[in-house]
Design an enzyme around this catalytic site. Structure first.
Site, PDB file in Angstrom:
ATOM      1  N   HIS A  22      45.019 -11.642  89.456  1.00  0.00           N
ATOM      2  CA  HIS A  22      46.451 -11.876  89.215  1.00  0.00           C
ATOM      3  C   HIS A  22      46.680 -13.370  89.052  1.00  0.00           C
ATOM      4  O   HIS A  22      46.866 -14.105  90.026  1.00  0.00           O
ATOM      5  CB  HIS A  22      47.261 -11.320  90.397  1.00  0.00           C
ATOM      6  CG  HIS A  22      48.738 -11.265  90.152  1.00  0.00           C
ATOM      7  ND1 HIS A  22      49.459 -10.107  90.213  1.00  0.00           N
ATOM      8  CD2 HIS A  22      49.634 -12.222  89.833  1.00  0.00           C
ATOM      9  CE1 HIS A  22      50.737 -10.348  89.963  1.00  0.00           C
ATOM     10  NE2 HIS A  22      50.866 -11.656  89.722  1.00  0.00           N
ATOM     11  N   HIS A  24      48.666 -16.030  86.090  1.00  0.00           N
ATOM     12  CA  HIS A  24      49.422 -16.169  84.848  1.00  0.00           C
ATOM     13  C   HIS A  24      48.984 -17.424  84.095  1.00  0.00           C
ATOM     14  O   HIS A  24      48.973 -18.519  84.668  1.00  0.00           O
ATOM     15  CB  HIS A  24      50.919 -16.232  85.133  1.00  0.00           C
ATOM     16  CG  HIS A  24      51.485 -14.959  85.668  1.00  0.00           C
ATOM     17  ND1 HIS A  24      52.001 -13.978  84.850  1.00  0.00           N
ATOM     18  CD2 HIS A  24      51.599 -14.492  86.942  1.00  0.00           C
ATOM     19  CE1 HIS A  24      52.428 -12.968  85.596  1.00  0.00           C
ATOM     20  NE2 HIS A  24      52.186 -13.253  86.866  1.00  0.00           N
ATOM     21  N   GLY A 187      58.246 -10.257  85.644  1.00  0.00           N
ATOM     22  CA  GLY A 187      59.615 -10.745  85.531  1.00  0.00           C
ATOM     23  C   GLY A 187      60.444 -10.357  86.739  1.00  0.00           C
ATOM     24  O   GLY A 187      59.955  -9.732  87.683  1.00  0.00           O
ATOM     25  N   HIS A 214      53.885  -5.529  88.379  1.00  0.00           N
ATOM     26  CA  HIS A 214      54.475  -6.322  89.436  1.00  0.00           C
ATOM     27  C   HIS A 214      55.490  -5.440  90.171  1.00  0.00           C
ATOM     28  O   HIS A 214      56.405  -4.890  89.555  1.00  0.00           O
ATOM     29  CB  HIS A 214      55.204  -7.532  88.862  1.00  0.00           C
ATOM     30  CG  HIS A 214      54.311  -8.633  88.384  1.00  0.00           C
ATOM     31  ND1 HIS A 214      53.456  -8.487  87.314  1.00  0.00           N
ATOM     32  CD2 HIS A 214      54.154  -9.909  88.830  1.00  0.00           C
ATOM     33  CE1 HIS A 214      52.814  -9.634  87.116  1.00  0.00           C
ATOM     34  NE2 HIS A 214      53.218 -10.507  88.025  1.00  0.00           N
ATOM     35  N   GLU A 217      57.903  -7.419  95.434  1.00  0.00           N
ATOM     36  CA  GLU A 217      58.050  -8.809  95.882  1.00  0.00           C
ATOM     37  C   GLU A 217      59.522  -9.191  95.862  1.00  0.00           C
ATOM     38  O   GLU A 217      60.144  -9.408  96.888  1.00  0.00           O
ATOM     39  CB  GLU A 217      57.246  -9.772  95.024  1.00  0.00           C
ATOM     40  CG  GLU A 217      57.341 -11.195  95.574  1.00  0.00           C
ATOM     41  CD  GLU A 217      56.724 -12.225  94.654  1.00  0.00           C
ATOM     42  OE1 GLU A 217      56.220 -13.230  95.174  1.00  0.00           O
ATOM     43  OE2 GLU A 217      56.768 -12.037  93.430  1.00  0.00           O
ATOM     44  N   ASP A 306      48.417 -16.114  91.454  1.00  0.00           N
ATOM     45  CA  ASP A 306      49.678 -15.946  90.750  1.00  0.00           C
ATOM     46  C   ASP A 306      49.905 -17.088  89.760  1.00  0.00           C
ATOM     47  O   ASP A 306      49.594 -16.962  88.579  1.00  0.00           O
ATOM     48  CB  ASP A 306      50.844 -15.811  91.719  1.00  0.00           C
ATOM     49  CG  ASP A 306      52.083 -15.224  91.050  1.00  0.00           C
ATOM     50  OD1 ASP A 306      51.940 -14.595  89.989  1.00  0.00           O
ATOM     51  OD2 ASP A 306      53.189 -15.388  91.602  1.00  0.00           O
TER      52      ASP A 306
END
Length: 382
Positions: A22, A24, A187, A214, A217, A306
């Site tokens: 994970h 980005h 998002g 996702h 969270e 992340d």
């Protein structure tokens, strides 16, 4: 189970073979690269002109936020996305991403790319993917010149607040033999449940492809439930709120709710990102993150970065913080790493080759510097 007599140091942790599921691409760009791209484009939107001050700006809490939020955290992507609108820029940051991960000891990574975020200046979604894949190829070749083995694949991400997830899912499937291993949805969670994109998720499942979402969270257990039961997620991104369905007594015993029990029983991998969860306000401190409870209860826990720039982290940083917070030894870090490799979206034989040929030997070699080979007699559980 034997524990180390001395706490693991950062240098040792950096040398460990690590697996990252994970991460980005746009959240891990080098500050110096952003400044260089801004200078080339005449862009005035960066708040600092010095790389280290710019790095500090990205990692600081959002100005004016009394309580950190997922939305406030995501707003910091704006200047990054402004600068990642050309093929050369995307290829460059992809090359540097691979190099940075390899330098950090990562041997396998799945990097998330949202094609629709990079089409403002005329690139097609296909051109975005092609540019990133070219950068991955170059970065991999450069890493190997320095004797570093790394394998990087892509996850194509659709944005929850947009309406083109089915098109992104189709794009992911079309590139499944060219370096893309799955589909993701990211998002802001609040107001954008995963079921808004159920057609894309169903398409991915019909194509026998891989799905990670996702969930859990910025929003709670209902987001996780929808991601699994409606959308059929193979893995859960973040999912820190699964801890809300676990009651831990003073004596350390735990009672799992129905959802948490299902996630554990089905061995659904959790792409936990501890530092990010602090950055977004999902937890107040690493020491309060449910990662240790989930580990002790034998969930399929993986540890991830992340957004390396926005969160001021790396895989070495994540492991170091967990060692400091929970006194983990090599056995636990190895367990996280094997969990991640078992959960990767590549073929079974490829996963086993990396586990048996790279990860276990890498940990065994370093174990002799600490507590000896007997340290690794803990049985792996699928």
């Amino acid at each position: 189970m034997r524990r180390t007599m001395t706490r693991l140091g950062t240098d040792t942790i950096r040398r460990l073979p690590k697996v990252l599921l994970h991460d980005h691409l746009d959240g891990g760009v080098r500050p110096a690269t952003l400044l260089d791209l801004a200078a080339q484009a005449g862009y005035q939107g960066l708040p600092e002109t010095d790389p280290e001050r710019l790095r500090a700006w990205f990692t600081a809490p959002t100005s004016g936020d009394v309580v950190r939020t997922q939305e406030g955290h995501l707003a910091r992507f704006t200047p990054v996305l402004d600068l990642l609108q050309t093929a050369p820029a995307l290829s460059r940051v992809a090359t540097e991403c691979v190099q940075d991960l390899a330098e950090d000891g990562v041997v396998y990574a799945e990097v998330k790319v949202a094609p629709e975020q990079h089409t403002r200046e005329g690139l097609t979604r296909e051109q975005v993917v092609d540019a990133v894949l070219e950068g991955v190829r170059v970065g991999t070749a450069k890493a190997r010149l320095f004797g570093r083995r790394i394998d990087v694949r892509l996850l194509l991400t659709a944005m929850r607040q947009a309406a083109d997830s089915l098109e992104i899912a189709d794009l992911a499937v079309r590139y499944r033999h060219d370096g893309v291993v799955g589909f993701d949805i990211a998002g802001p969670e609040a107001g954008y449940p995963p079921t808004r994109h159920i057609s894309a998720c169903e398409y991915i499942k019909r194509e026998n492809f891989n799905l990670t979402l996702h969930a859990g969270e910025g929003f709670g257990l209902s987001s996780i439930w929808e991601a699994i039961q409606w959308c059929g997620a193979d893995r859960l991104g973040q999912a820190v709120r699964i801890g809300d369905d676990i009651a831990v007594a003073d004596d350390g015993s735990a009672k799992l709710g129905q959802l948490a029990a299902y996630v554990r029983d089905k061995r659904i991998p959790l792409e936990l990102c501890p530092t990010s969860s602090v950055s977004t306000g999902a937890v107040r401190d690493i020491s309060e993150h449910p990662v240790d409870v989930l580990r002790r209860l034998r969930f399929r826990v993986t540890v991830n970065t992340d957004n390396r720039l926005l969160d001021g982290t790396s895989m070495t940083g994540e492991f170091t913080r967990l060692v400091e917070a929970f006194d983990y030894g090599l056995d636990t870090l190895r367990w996280f790493t094997v969990n991640a490799m078992k959960s990767a979206f590549i073929g079974h034989d490829e996963r086993l080759e990396l586990i048996d040929g790279v990860i276990k030997p890498g940990y065994a070699g370093l174990s002799t510097e600490h507590v000896g080979a007997a340290f690794f007699r803990m049985e792996d559980s699928w």
